[in-house]
Design a protein around this motif. Structure first.
Motif, PDB file in Angstrom:
ATOM      1  N   CYS A 476       0.834  -1.211   0.000  1.00 19.40           N
ATOM      2  CA  CYS A 476       0.000   0.000   0.000  1.00 19.40           C
ATOM      3  C   CYS A 476       0.864   1.254   0.000  1.00 19.40           C
ATOM      4  CB  CYS A 476      -0.930  -0.001   1.212  1.00 19.40           C
ATOM      5  SG  CYS A 476      -2.284  -1.185   1.125  1.00 19.40           S
ATOM      6  N   LEU A 477       1.920   1.256   0.824  1.00 23.76           N
ATOM      7  CA  LEU A 477       2.813   2.411   0.864  1.00 23.76           C
ATOM      8  C   LEU A 477       3.558   2.590  -0.454  1.00 23.76           C
ATOM      9  CD1 LEU A 477       4.334   2.064   4.462  1.00 23.76           C
ATOM     10  CD2 LEU A 477       2.704   3.795   3.654  1.00 23.76           C
ATOM     11  N   MET A 478       4.006   1.481  -1.026  1.00 22.82           N
ATOM     12  CA  MET A 478       4.747   1.559  -2.281  1.00 22.82           C
ATOM     13  C   MET A 478       3.865   2.083  -3.420  1.00 22.82           C
ATOM     14  SD  MET A 478       6.695  -1.464  -4.393  1.00 22.82           S
ATOM     15  CE  MET A 478       5.133  -2.135  -4.989  1.00 22.82           C
ATOM     16  N   PHE A 479       2.650   1.532  -3.549  1.00 23.42           N
ATOM     17  CA  PHE A 479       1.753   1.971  -4.619  1.00 23.42           C
ATOM     18  C   PHE A 479       1.322   3.429  -4.418  1.00 23.42           C
ATOM     19  CE2 PHE A 479       0.466  -2.698  -5.285  1.00 23.42           C
ATOM     20  CZ  PHE A 479       1.408  -2.831  -6.295  1.00 23.42           C
ATOM     21  N   SER A 480       1.127   3.836  -3.159  1.00 24.10           N
ATOM     22  CA  SER A 480       0.775   5.234  -2.896  1.00 24.10           C
ATOM     23  C   SER A 480       1.906   6.157  -3.320  1.00 24.10           C
ATOM     24  CB  SER A 480       0.463   5.432  -1.409  1.00 24.10           C
ATOM     25  OG  SER A 480      -0.645   4.646  -1.008  1.00 24.10           O
ATOM     26  N   GLY A 481       3.146   5.741  -3.025  1.00 27.37           N
ATOM     27  CA  GLY A 481       4.294   6.544  -3.445  1.00 27.37           C
ATOM     28  C   GLY A 481       4.410   6.634  -4.953  1.00 27.37           C
ATOM     29  N   VAL A 482       4.171   5.518  -5.626  1.00 26.91           N
ATOM     30  CA  VAL A 482       4.206   5.518  -7.096  1.00 26.91           C
ATOM     31  C   VAL A 482       3.137   6.452  -7.654  1.00 26.91           C
ATOM     32  CG1 VAL A 482       3.814   4.096  -9.138  1.00 26.91           C
ATOM     33  CG2 VAL A 482       5.224   3.227  -7.272  1.00 26.91           C
ATOM     34  N   HIS A 483       1.955   6.423  -7.052  1.00 31.15           N
ATOM     35  CA  HIS A 483       0.869   7.288  -7.529  1.00 31.15           C
ATOM     36  C   HIS A 483       1.236   8.759  -7.367  1.00 31.15           C
ATOM     37  CE1 HIS A 483      -3.203   8.549  -8.429  1.00 31.15           C
ATOM     38  NE2 HIS A 483      -3.195   9.294  -7.333  1.00 31.15           N
ATOM     39  N   VAL A 484       1.774   9.119  -6.217  1.00 32.64           N
ATOM     40  CA  VAL A 484       2.168  10.513  -5.996  1.00 32.64           C
ATOM     41  C   VAL A 484       3.254  10.930  -6.983  1.00 32.64           C
ATOM     42  CG1 VAL A 484       3.265  12.081  -4.352  1.00 32.64           C
ATOM     43  CG2 VAL A 484       1.527  10.475  -3.567  1.00 32.64           C
ATOM     44  N   MET A 485       4.208  10.058  -7.210  1.00 31.93           N
ATOM     45  CA  MET A 485       5.298  10.372  -8.127  1.00 31.93           C
ATOM     46  C   MET A 485       4.776  10.546  -9.560  1.00 31.93           C
ATOM     47  SD  MET A 485       8.778   8.199  -8.861  1.00 31.93           S
ATOM     48  CE  MET A 485       7.838   6.815  -9.523  1.00 31.93           C
ATOM     49  N   MET A 486       3.885   9.651  -9.988  1.00 35.62           N
ATOM     50  CA  MET A 486       3.353   9.725 -11.346  1.00 35.62           C
ATOM     51  C   MET A 486       2.525  10.988 -11.549  1.00 35.62           C
ATOM     52  SD  MET A 486       4.391   7.174 -13.198  1.00 35.62           S
ATOM     53  CE  MET A 486       3.186   7.261 -14.521  1.00 35.62           C
ATOM     54  N   CYS A 487       1.717  11.337 -10.570  1.00 32.74           N
ATOM     55  CA  CYS A 487       0.800  12.462 -10.741  1.00 32.74           C
ATOM     56  C   CYS A 487       1.486  13.818 -10.575  1.00 32.74           C
ATOM     57  CB  CYS A 487      -0.365  12.356  -9.746  1.00 32.74           C
ATOM     58  SG  CYS A 487      -1.426  10.936 -10.049  1.00 32.74           S
TER      59      CYS A 487
END
Length: 952
Positions: A476-487
């Motif tokens: 969950c933390l990893m995917f949230s970080g990826v989402h923030v980075m992508m957006c």
């Protein structure tokens, strides 16, 4: 956590539909548009190129025409004007093409060939995205720069009559307007009369500058009866008379010393050999474009029309009206229109067109300076400047003329290269949304495949342990970080980034949980200390190998565009092979020397439920009936093969052979109306006898009256004949007759639903449940009979016949398990999907007076996927009727059915992603992707029905 296999399969498919929808949102990109939101303005136009300080033009040249009339005939194929039909039914138009002051072209449209994207292309010069097929049903206003806005901004007075799609795209643009609905395809007379009735008064007036007429009747005839119908000729003659009236009126108003008028005859798209459109076949893409004006030279003979792009009309009309070109235009100026203009004016027009394309190229391509077209334009611009210097110095030598022609050719080459480069950049993919959608689909597939071969009624999912594990929170933390980075880092807009954080976090939790469940299942499978899931460990039979390899082989074939175009051939081959394999199984079982005659009798005789209760059926199996059924079982695969071969000749589909005449074309010709009527009546009678045997008395009566109503509807709209029908009888819309049938469809469905509800809530009576299922199935058959075109009714007859004989002599006699039976039903459903015409839009308007969105979409989808739906529904009826099977049969069938749809969908979205820059991405892979998405949604609906029945 233990969950029923049918519930789990339905849940996976529902979530998979959302994953595919998210993928589609990212896959179908926003078309290339200028990053500058403002519209084009005259003040933004460049001056003429010049190598010196001599004064030059700074404004757009004056307009070429005083008035412009655009006569757009929906679904006008180029051969309807330039071919034999044009010569026969449009004599005045052909005279103008061959001997008049006109220019004729074949305007090539781009897929998708439906009305709203084509209007956008004509008015903006851009190539709309493929997702505009969906938007075609409810067209929003067009906000990007377009010809209509430029004309309104310049003070041009515009009048419009015809398809109300224009009024939705361009609200408040016309000083006078009268829209007609484009969705009631049964009307091909009044819809055009409502346009023509305004002509006389409008042509007499002088208070307008642009007149647009959009005629729909020809398109509606194509949807109803096809391009070879007897109704096509009179409609083309009607259009020819209208064009003659307009041209005569414009010619009478020509004045000496004033600008000439322009009459444009064009089509938005063509018409396929089946009468539909939306694809990328040549008859759908090629439309006529005829420009008629006294400003052109008079022709002396018929010349083969040149091919231009449909979007080329946009800059041509812009310059013809003295307007700036739309910012997002990718079209090129049609040079013959300027044949009477000076060389300086021609170069000025080409320079303005090139300047607009170069600016769009800058906005859409980071490395635009390396683009071949841009480099050619810069060279042509410099040459133009040198030519202008000599011209303004008064040089009149032949060198100046040759140099000007060279510059002209350089501009044309540059425009062609830049237009081609921009056309290839249909849009920017939203890769983030595509990746998230793909991950959801793949994870669900991995979860479901883990226990694919299990025949248990329930599955054990380690959900609670996965949610409480450390990897879950880390993911969950990893995917949230990826989402923030992508957006925060991406330059392009991502749909997934525009969603609320709550929704995004829910998706992240769901994906993380799925991945943890997969890891837990894999760990459990590899663990030596835990009991293994019970799977079928016995060896695969030859039929099992055929079903598995055939299904996987079809999935792999989707990587090639040719196999997608001719996918029906794959399913026909697999179905024929299946029939031969079944024939081999029949021979082994019924003609094996190792089996005793007693075993043969026991396997052939199938007792009824009453006989099971009384236990007296064993004495009724005689050697005569056993031998009789043995030969019928042997004949069943051969009869199935014969039926499939007949159906293959009914409708030509695909690309390679679609142009060849088929039996359907022969039946739909006006000379064979009697044969078509006889075939339709016979088919409806056979449908009744094949379906009614398991219905209640009330449902039998309703079914018979409903089928009579189906024939009455087809007679009312002119497809078939009544024996007592009078010659010259007016053709109606058939609304009353169709609604008469709908009443019986709803009645039968209500009766079946009542029996199902009774069996689920009040009593557990299997017979009541079986009767209810069959009545629901009968209602679906009646609805399909209403929506199918008359020549396609044999498809329904053979579908019912094959289901009947396969059930009676193969699936019961050979005792195939639930997985084998499910895969066979799926194969038959896929084959019958191609036996009929794939997409018939007219089915969505049967019984409707006006366009109503939800019923129209439902009816169109049901008609399109009637084959897979009927076979899936029959599978439900069959598995439910088999009382000797285990209680897990229904759930196992649902599970296998969900997998059969999930595997192709998951693999295909990966293939579509990897092939997104393929040459045929918009003409082949994108339409198939939409079909796969819709098919998955239909399958999910069927699995939900499975699940509801499996709860008892």
């Amino acid at each position: 956590m233990r969950i029923r296999s049918s519930v789990f399969a339905s849940f996976c498919l529902i979530i998979e539909v959302f994953g595919i929808a998210l993928f589609l949102r990212g896959y179908f990109p926003v078309p290339v548009k200028s990053s500058i939101s403002a519209k084009s303005k005259v003040a933004d136009l460049p001056t003429e190129p010049l190598a010196g300080n001599v004064a030059n033009w700074t404004k757009i040249p004056p307009p070429l025409f005083k008035r412009v009339v655009i006569m757009l005939i929906d679904a006008l194929r180029e051969d309807f004007v330039f071919g034999p039909k044009g010569k026969q039914f449009m004599p005045y138009t052909r005279h103008l093409v061959e001997r008049g002051t006109s220019h004729s072209f074949v305007a090539k449209a781009r897929a998708p060939t439906v009305t709203m994207p084509r209007i956008k292309a004509l008015m903006t010069g851009s190539i709309p995205g493929f997702i505009d097929v969906v938007m075609n049903l409810n067209s929003p206003s067009l906000l990007e720069d377009n010809l209509m806005w430029q004309a309104k901004n310049a003070g041009k007075k515009m009048v419009f009559y015809g398809d109300d799609t224009w009024l939705r795209l361009f609200p408040k643009h016309f000083m006078e307007q009268d829209g007609t609905t484009s969705f009631f395809v049964s009307d091909y007379t009044e819809v055009d009369n409502n346009v023509t009735r305004h002509l006389d008064t409008t042509l007499e007036r002088d208070d307008w500058d642009i007149l647009i007429l959009h005629y729909l009747g020809l398109d509606h005839i194509g949807h109803l009866t096809g391009p070879h119908s007897s109704l096509i000729g009179p409609k083309l003659t009607e259009m020819d008379d209208i064009l003659k009236k307009i041209h005569t009126s414009l010619m009478s108003k020509e004045e000496e010393g004033s600008l000439p008028n322009l009459l444009v005859l064009c089509g938005d798209h063509g018409m396929s050999e089946t009468g539909s459109h939306g694809g990328s076949s040549e008859p759908e893409l090629n439309t006529p474009l005829v420009l008629i004006s006294p400003a052109f030279k008079r022709k002396v003979a018929f010349e083969i029309p040149e091919t231009v792009e449909q979007v080329d009309l946009t800059p041509t009309l812009s310059f013809g009206l003295g307007l700036p070109i739309s910012k997002n235009n990718v079209g090129r100026l049609i040079l013959p229109v300027l044949e009477e203009n000076s060389l300086r004016e021609q170069l000025r027009f080409l320079h303005l067109n090139g300047f607009q394309l170069s600016r769009l190229l800058k906005d859409s391509t980071p490395a635009y300076e390396k683009d071949t077209g841009y480099e050619k334009f810069r060279i042509a611009e410099r040459s133009h400047g040198n030519w202008m210097k000599l011209y303004l110095e008064g040089n009149t030598s032949e060198i100046l003329s040759n140099m000007g022609k060279k510059v002209l050719k350089q501009y044309l080459d540059a425009l062609k290269s830049m237009s081609s480069s921009l056309s290839k950049q249909l849009g920017k993919y939203d890769m983030y949304s595509m990746i998230v959608g793909t991950v959801i689909v793949l994870f669900l597939l991995l979860v479901s495949v883990a226990d694919a071969l299990s025949s248990n009624a329930e599955l054990d999912l380690p959900l609670s342990s996965s949610l409480c594990s450390l990897p879950f929170y880390l993911l969950c933390l990893m995917f949230s970080g990826v989402h923030v980075m992508m957006c925060t880092s991406t330059e392009s807009s991502c749909y997934f980034c525009s969603l609320s954080w709550a929704l995004v976090f829910a998706v992240i939790v769901f994906v993380s949980a799925l991945l943890c469940v997969i890891l837990s299942i894999v760990g459990r499978k590899l663990s030596w200390g835990r009991p293994q899931t019970k799977v079928r460990i016995q060896g695969f039979s030859e039929l099992d190998i055929l079903l598995l390899t055939g299904t996987l082989g079809h999935v792999l074939s989707l990587a090639a565009s040719s196999f997608i175009e001719e996918e029906h051939q794959t399913w026909y081959f697999l179905l024929n092979t299946l029939c031969l394999a079944v024939f081999q199984d029949v021979c082994r079982k019924y003609f094996s020397e190792k089996r005793s005659y007693k075993d043969l009798e026991d396997s052939l005789y199938q007792p009824s439920k009453d006989e099971l209760l009384t236990s007296d059926y064993s004495s009724k199996a005689s050697s005569t009936s056993a031998g009789y059924e043995k030969w019928l079982a042997l004949a069943t695969p051969l009869v199935t093969l014969a039926c499939c071969r007949i159906l293959r000749s009914l409708n030509q589909t695909g690309v390679q052979w679609a142009h060849l005449p088929d039996f359907g074309h022969w039946l739909n010709s006006s000379e064979h109306n009697t044969e078509l009527s006889l075939l339709a009546a016979t088919s409806l009678v056979l449908i009744f006898f094949l379906v009614q045997r398991r219905c209640s008395v009330v449902s039998k009566i309703a079914l018979g009256l409903g089928l009579l109503g189906v024939y009455s509807y087809r007679a009312a709209v002119g497809n078939v004949l009544f024996p007592w029908q009078q010659e010259g009888r007016a053709i109606s819309k058939g609304t009353v007759e169709a609604r008469f049938v709908y009443i019986f469809v709803l009645g039968i469905l209500f009766t079946g639903a009542k029996d199902l509800l009774k069996s689920q809530v009040i009593t557990s009576d299997t017979k009541t449940k079986s009767t209810g299922l069959w009545e629901v199935y009968s209602g679906m058959v009646l609805l399909a009979a209403l929506l199918f075109r008359p020549h396609n009714l044999p498809v329904l007859v053979f579908c019912l016949l094959i289901q009947t004989i396969m059930t009676r002599f193969i699936w019961k006699g050979l005792q195939y398990d639930a997985a084998q039976t499910t895969i066979m039903h799926y194969w038959f459903g896929q084959a019958f999907f191609y036996f009929q015409v794939l997409l018939d839009i007219s089915a969505g308007f049967v019984g409707l007076e006006n366009y109503v969105e939800i019923p129209a979409i439902f009816l169109t989808a049901f008609s399109t996927y009637a084959g897979p739906l009927l076979w899936a529904s029959h599978l439900v009826c069959y598995l439910n009727s088999e009382t000797n099977r285990s209680s897990a049969a229904m759930g196992h069938g649902c599970y296998c059915f969900a997998l059969l749809r999930s595997i192709p969908a998951a693999v295909y979205i990966i293939l579509a992603t990897s092939l997104r820059y393929h040459l045929f991405v918009w003409s082949v892979f994108s339409p198939k992707l939409l079909y796969e998405g819709m098919h998955t949604f239909v399958t999910a609906s069927v699995c939900i029905f499975f699940t509801a029945l499996d709860q008892n």
